[in-house]
Every structure is written in C-alpha cells, then in structure tokens.
Scaffold this active site. Sequence first.
Site, PDB file in Angstrom:
ATOM      1  N   SER A 298      68.556  75.675  66.872  1.00 17.52           N
ATOM      2  CA  SER A 298      69.356  75.847  65.495  1.00 17.52           C
ATOM      3  C   SER A 298      70.845  76.083  65.437  1.00 17.52           C
ATOM      4  O   SER A 298      71.704  75.557  65.967  1.00 17.52           O
ATOM      5  CB  SER A 298      68.627  76.493  64.441  1.00 17.52           C
ATOM      6  OG  SER A 298      69.104  76.122  63.264  1.00 17.52           O
ATOM      7  N   ASP A 309      81.798  69.953  72.327  1.00 25.18           N
ATOM      8  CA  ASP A 309      82.063  68.631  71.733  1.00 25.18           C
ATOM      9  C   ASP A 309      83.784  68.858  71.791  1.00 25.18           C
ATOM     10  O   ASP A 309      84.327  67.944  72.130  1.00 25.18           O
ATOM     11  CB  ASP A 309      81.838  68.445  70.335  1.00 25.18           C
ATOM     12  CG  ASP A 309      80.313  67.863  70.377  1.00 25.18           C
ATOM     13  OD1 ASP A 309      79.752  67.619  71.567  1.00 25.18           O
ATOM     14  OD2 ASP A 309      79.787  67.547  69.375  1.00 25.18           O
ATOM     15  N   LYS A 323      66.694  71.681  67.887  1.00 20.10           N
ATOM     16  CA  LYS A 323      66.425  71.713  66.450  1.00 20.10           C
ATOM     17  C   LYS A 323      67.403  71.513  65.545  1.00 20.10           C
ATOM     18  O   LYS A 323      68.568  72.203  65.531  1.00 20.10           O
ATOM     19  CB  LYS A 323      65.879  73.317  66.076  1.00 20.10           C
ATOM     20  CG  LYS A 323      65.420  73.155  64.667  1.00 20.10           C
ATOM     21  CD  LYS A 323      64.932  74.648  64.134  1.00 20.10           C
ATOM     22  CE  LYS A 323      64.493  74.812  62.521  1.00 20.10           C
ATOM     23  NZ  LYS A 323      65.769  74.862  61.881  1.00 20.10           N
TER      24      LYS A 323
END
Length: 559
Positions: A298, A309, A323
Amino acid sequence: MKQMKTRNKWLIAALAAVLITGAGFTTVKLTDNYFEISKNLEIFTTLYRELNIYYVDETNPGELMKTGIDAMLESLDPYTNFIPEADMEDYRFMTTGQYGGIGSLIRTVDGDVYISEPYEGFPAHKSGLKAGDKVIEVDGVTIADKDQEQVSKLLKGSAGSVVKIKVQSYGDDKPRMVEVKREEIKIPDVPFYGIIDEGTGYIKLNSFTRTAGKSVREAFQDLKNNEGMEKLVLDLRGNGGGLLVEAVNITNMFIPKGLEVVSTRGKITDWDKTYKAINEPLDTEIPLVILVDEGSASASEIVSGALQDYDRAVVIGRNTFGKGLVQQTRDLFYNSKLKLTVAKYYIPSGRCIQRIDYAHKDIEGGVKEIPDSLLHRFETVGGREVIDGRGIEPDILIESEKMHKILMALLEKNLFFKYANKFSLENEDIGPPEKFGLTDEQYDHFADFVISFDVSYTTSTEKAFERLLTTAREEGYYDPATHEFEKLRERIKPYGRNDLYNFRRDIQLVLEDEIVSRYHYQTGRIKAALAKDPAVDEARTVLKNGTYKQILSAAYTRK
C-alpha cells in the site's frame, strides 16, 4: 398492499438520504438499483426478525448481525470491514499508532500468556516487567482460561489509570505483583535511524500513521545536518502501509514540488483525485536506496513505486505485496464505521500495482493474481520498463532463503523464546548489539537445551520417500528391496542434533535476534540485524561502487 407501498417509499427515501449524506452530496448513479436494494433490505429485515423470534434456541441478535455483515463484506475483498464501537480502539491504533496501555508485546507459549517484549521507555519497561514474565492475573482477574486477545484487552485502558499485574519471572519460585500506570502509547513510525557506513544514513520506517512524514523528515535532517549523511537507505520492509497522505508527504521529500505522486480512480468519479508534491523537497539529489519485500504494501508501494517511476531511487529487495486499493471509512449509526474499498491508485508511470483480482472469483469464491496476458508495460521517466499488476519489482532482487523444517519446528515450539529467557538469567550483559554473536560453546548449550524437548518434524524428502514406498509396493518392487529401502529411510530421517549444526547459520541468526531483544529491545534488534543483512549489504555496495546511476539508466537490465 397500501402498507407495502408505504414501506417501500420509506426504504427508498432512507436509501436516498444515506447516499446523499454519506457521499457528501456526491451524485451516485444507483437509480436502477433502488428497487433491488429496497427489496433485499425488506427480505433481510423480515428474515432477521423471524429468525430471532422463532429459532428453536436463544439467539444473540448482535452476534448474528455481525456474522452476517462480516460474511457479506468478506465476499468483496479483505480490506472492506465493519468496525463496531467495541473495536474502535483498535481502529484508532491502526490510523494513529496510539493506544492506552502498558507498552509491551505479549505472546502465548504452551497455553500461558507471557510478556514477550516491553517497549523501551514505556510503562511496562519502567515498572520492571521483562520478556519471559508469565502473566497470572490482571487486576485480580485470573487469566488461565483467557486467550491472548482477551489478556491484551485487560492490559489496555485509559492513560493515567493503574493496572495491577501478577507475574512470575523465569527462574523465580514465587509470583510478584507489579503496579503499572498506563500511558498513551505511541508506537514510533521510525524505530531507528543512524549512520551505517561512511556517509550512508539509514532510516527504518515501520508504518504510515499521522506522524510518519514528520518522523522521517526529522530523522533525515538530523542525519544530514549533524551526522554528515551523503547517501540514504530508506527501509520499508515489512511496512504494510497506512495513510495515503503520509506516503505522498514522504515521497515529496525527494522529488521537486509540483510533480504527481499518485492518483486514485474509482466508481464515483467525483472522488477521483491526483496527489502532487505540494511542499519544497528536502533533497532531490541525494543518492537514495529503498529496501522492500513481500511485506511492503500500500503506502510503502506508493513511495517505492513513485520514486522508481521518477528514477529517483534504486529499489532493492523482493517483490512487494501488490495492494493497489484505496480504503475510506464511512460513519455508521451507534459509533460504528464501515471501512470500504473505494478506488484503485495509480503511480506516476500510470501503472496500478494491484496483484489480486477480487472482482473475478472462481466458482468456490477463490481469487487469483491478474493473469500475465492482462499485464501492461509502462516506462519510468528515464525509459526503464516497468509493469503493472505485480506490486513493485525491485531493480535488484534479493532472493529469499527457504526456511528449513527444523527452524520452523523450533519457532513453533517457542524454543528461541524459552532459551532466551534462560540465557538472559545466566548472562548479565552481552555488550553492543551489533557486535554480539554466540560462541561455539554457547551454541552447544543451546543444542543441548533443544534436545531436551520433543522436537519432531517431517522433511519434504521424507514425504517424497513415503510416496516412493507407496509406488514401490503397488508395482511390486518393495519386497525384494525391503532392506535397502529401510536403510535409506534411516539415512534420510532427520536427526535433531545433526540438523541443528547443518543449518546452524540460519538458526543462530534467529536465536541471536531473540537474545539481543532481552538486553537492547527493538532498537538493538535492528542494529544487530543491520550487521548481517544481505539487502543492506547490497545497498551499501550500490551506493559505494558507482553503479547507482547505471542502475537508474534505461540501458540497465534488472538482476
């Protein structure tokens, strides 16, 4: 008939009111479902009334309703839950890390409840309670017939109240009474930070409660301003997540203001939101390594995924949990709440890292991972390839080691815990945690201790051998070779003492961790583990040998 129509009108009106007030005047397109919802509400209401009135035995209406609600929500996903008023303290702990209590972990050993690890500096520790103390009574209530959860509730209470705990320490003949003044316990989000190598800082983040961002910021500033930190390792292993906004705050510390961190998208488009870095960062240049594993979920995946990224950090460890679902709590009547999944989140490359597809279950209600054929490929800012549907894949993979059967048996029998009680009674001090290691003689004593217990286990080799015997008997090969088969059985039969030395390295690591906690608590555990941690060693290497920038380039191939 008129009564039925009137009741339907009231149900629809009630539904409309709930949807308007519950969603904050959000438009929800459920007009087509009004009849279906009102019909099933009537059926359920009638069934519930008839069941409680006419069932042959006495029923508990509250328990029946809770069972029905839990089963209904369980059919959706594991994160959509009903929180009754009685469990509100647990909910508060989940979001804030705070509760009223004595500040200690407890565990069940052979049917008895023990203090397993007092938090350093908290009431249990200050009152002299130690790991290995067996709990006998709490405020005059004998706990012999109570489970661990029941004992935990007895120990918790409002800050400032006093609880009397009767305990018996390992090696003592008689129990003693300990009075502990409860406090507001706040489990630290950052249990440890420090310099682990020349110029390399380390921050261990255990949770994302409301103070997580503040804690990381303070640790970072202390390391950089006072300890000369030039590189950072942020450890998110075992961190199951928490508040999304804290994940945004922590990511914001390492990327320029204005960049997107995460976006959420769900059925109610009015709730879709994009979270950006709104503050000035702490440092956008410092070399950064993020450690993750299968327990990182999470919010941990938002931080590690967003920084991956943007090619802002090298991610080292094992694949994360996966998740990618966002939960929100809705207030219900009688001080209860509904925690429900309302959206999926997407990190800057556009990927959603949700691993399990809860929307498509098999005929038995089972769930599966999103199939490879439905995965999509994305790119980081620098052109590195990443995929969705599989959590966060580390840039450098640290293989997990298989747990040996004897290690599992020792854990199941609580023999590490029991021996640590004995060791701490016989040894006053062990020195600095990062330098502690068992001698050969001390390990021999542990082996003698283990052999005095009935430690039995079945290896995979034994199971395979039994299947071989079954086949041999069926095909007629067993009788002519009985002697050879039985001789082989003896050769592969696990022998506790031999296995204690065959797998000594792994066993000793767990034992030393348990022993260190007796003297140096959680901080000591972390310090001791850092000295023997392959992921931390890899992070040190990456930050020292010049491969850091190479890994963040598009030409890099994951190990």
